[in-house]
Design an enzyme around this catalytic site. Structure first.
Site, PDB file in Angstrom:
ATOM      1  N   PRO A   1      43.401  37.893  37.955  1.00 39.52           N
ATOM      2  CA  PRO A   1      42.189  37.428  38.625  1.00 39.52           C
ATOM      3  C   PRO A   1      41.825  38.340  39.792  1.00 39.52           C
ATOM      4  O   PRO A   1      42.709  38.829  40.485  1.00 39.52           O
ATOM      5  CB  PRO A   1      42.550  36.042  39.148  1.00 39.52           C
ATOM      6  CG  PRO A   1      43.959  35.798  38.820  1.00 39.52           C
ATOM      7  CD  PRO A   1      44.525  36.984  38.133  1.00 39.52           C
ATOM      8  N   GLU A   2      40.544  38.559  40.000  1.00 41.78           N
ATOM      9  CA  GLU A   2      40.131  39.315  41.173  1.00 41.78           C
ATOM     10  C   GLU A   2      39.752  38.301  42.264  1.00 41.78           C
ATOM     11  O   GLU A   2      39.796  37.090  42.032  1.00 41.78           O
ATOM     12  CB  GLU A   2      39.009  40.286  40.786  1.00 41.78           C
ATOM     13  CG  GLU A   2      39.489  41.204  39.660  1.00 41.78           C
ATOM     14  CD  GLU A   2      38.718  42.505  39.459  1.00 41.78           C
ATOM     15  OE1 GLU A   2      38.000  42.931  40.362  1.00 41.78           O
ATOM     16  OE2 GLU A   2      38.865  43.101  38.372  1.00 41.78           O
TER      17      GLU A   2
ATOM     18  N   LYS B   1      43.538  38.290  46.877  1.00 39.32           N
ATOM     19  CA  LYS B   1      44.085  37.594  45.713  1.00 39.32           C
ATOM     20  C   LYS B   1      45.119  36.540  46.100  1.00 39.32           C
ATOM     21  O   LYS B   1      45.809  36.010  45.240  1.00 39.32           O
ATOM     22  CB  LYS B   1      44.694  38.618  44.755  1.00 39.32           C
ATOM     23  CG  LYS B   1      43.663  39.620  44.256  1.00 39.32           C
ATOM     24  CD  LYS B   1      44.288  40.689  43.379  1.00 39.32           C
ATOM     25  CE  LYS B   1      43.240  41.693  42.960  1.00 39.32           C
ATOM     26  NZ  LYS B   1      43.811  42.767  42.144  1.00 39.32           N
TER      27      LYS B   1
ATOM     28  N   ARG C   1      46.747  52.205  35.553  1.00 39.33           N
ATOM     29  CA  ARG C   1      45.668  51.280  35.188  1.00 39.33           C
ATOM     30  C   ARG C   1      44.527  52.043  34.525  1.00 39.33           C
ATOM     31  O   ARG C   1      44.274  53.195  34.837  1.00 39.33           O
ATOM     32  CB  ARG C   1      45.128  50.548  36.430  1.00 39.33           C
ATOM     33  CG  ARG C   1      46.169  49.738  37.191  1.00 39.33           C
ATOM     34  CD  ARG C   1      46.697  48.552  36.391  1.00 39.33           C
ATOM     35  NE  ARG C   1      45.661  47.629  35.959  1.00 39.33           N
ATOM     36  CZ  ARG C   1      45.222  46.596  36.689  1.00 39.33           C
ATOM     37  NH1 ARG C   1      45.734  46.359  37.863  1.00 39.33           N
ATOM     38  NH2 ARG C   1      44.282  45.795  36.219  1.00 39.33           N
TER      39      ARG C   1
END
Ligand SMILES: [Zn+2]
Length: 265
Positions: free
Chosen positions: A2-3, A52, A255
């Site tokens: 989740p951001e 976060k 990433r």
């Protein structure tokens, strides 16, 4: 993962459903039993998010810090006195008169003191979604980027530099700014850095409001399909919506990074 907008939505949910009430906390799975005892039966004073991370502050001065990591999940439900049995690995369950929330699979779920909260806050980079009196948060971000030789693509993923940005917003913010992810922070002008901050504030607000990471302005008020929401994220090999060049993908520090080599320089 989740951001930041998701975590702010969870904080809002806790504020609406649990703040001001006594909350019974348990650990059906058992891994959080000792921590649950420290806060169970106390009144939830405040729920807040920084990037976060979620902080639930109780009236005995203790705070529960939660980071979902990659696999963590929340579920919120209404109840009428009788609670359903916990399904799966529920690390923590929060119950008041009308609602309950189950937390599964977090990376961090720990009870900490006020001093420890302060230390975490100090370490975390500025969060575009937190109130920003006199622009100090923005200035912190400008200073951190300006003084770094690390690429802006990596800086935006570093939670010490800016809190709450993940892979989707990183790619989209840089595309919208027309900035190559490979440019070192120190080569960006102050104006460019401030524009990135302003765009992060704007996009994350849309995320909190809609629950979706919609980064194309013209689709904000609609409910776009996942495939239509973004400019470059997960669109590798398809034409850039702006110039028609195929969107690129590469690995940057483990990433996936999506960007347009023609539009971003
Ligand atoms: Zn392009």
């Amino acid at each position: 993962m989740p951001e930041g907008h998701t975590v702010h939505r969870t904080a809002n949910e806790f504020s609406n459903l649990f703040a001001g009430s006594e909350v019974t906390v348990s650990s059906p799975q058992g891994r959080f039993s000792a921590g649950a005892k420290l806060i169970s039966g106390r009144v939830l004073v405040k729920a807040k998010a920084i990037g976060k991370q979620l902080f639930l502050e109780f009236d005995n001065g203790l705070t529960l810090r939660i980071h979902l990591g990659i696999y963590g999940k929340w579920s919120f439900k209404k109840h009428q006195g009788e609670l359903p049995e916990a399904v799966g690995q529920v690390r923590a369950r929060f119950v008041n008169q009308n609602h309950f929330a189950d937390l599964r699979g977090p990376t961090v779920c720990e009870v900490i003191s006020k001093a420890e909260v302060k230390a975490v806050e100090k370490r975390l980079g500025p969060d575009p979604l937190n109130p920003n009196p006199k622009g100090q948060q923005e200035q912190r971000f400008v200073d951190k980027v300006h003084s770094s030789k690390t690429s802006i693509g990596l800086l935006l993923m570093n939670q010490d530099v800016i809190s709450g940005i993940g892979n989707v917003y990183r790619a989209e913010i840089l595309f919208r700014a027309g900035i190559s992810p490979h440019r070192p922070g120190s080569t960006l002008t102050e104006q460019e850095i401030r524009a990135i901050w302003a765009d992060a504030v704007d996009l994350l607000k849309v995320g909190v409001k809609t629950g979706h990471m919609i980064t194309r302005d013209e689709l904000r008020t609609k409910k776009p399909n996942k495939a239509d929401r973004n400019y470059v994220y997960k669109r590798e090999g398809t034409p850039c919506r702006n110039c028609g060049t195929n969107v690129s993908i590469e690995i940057m520090a483990t990433r996936k990074l999506y960007w347009c080599v023609s539009c971003q320089n």
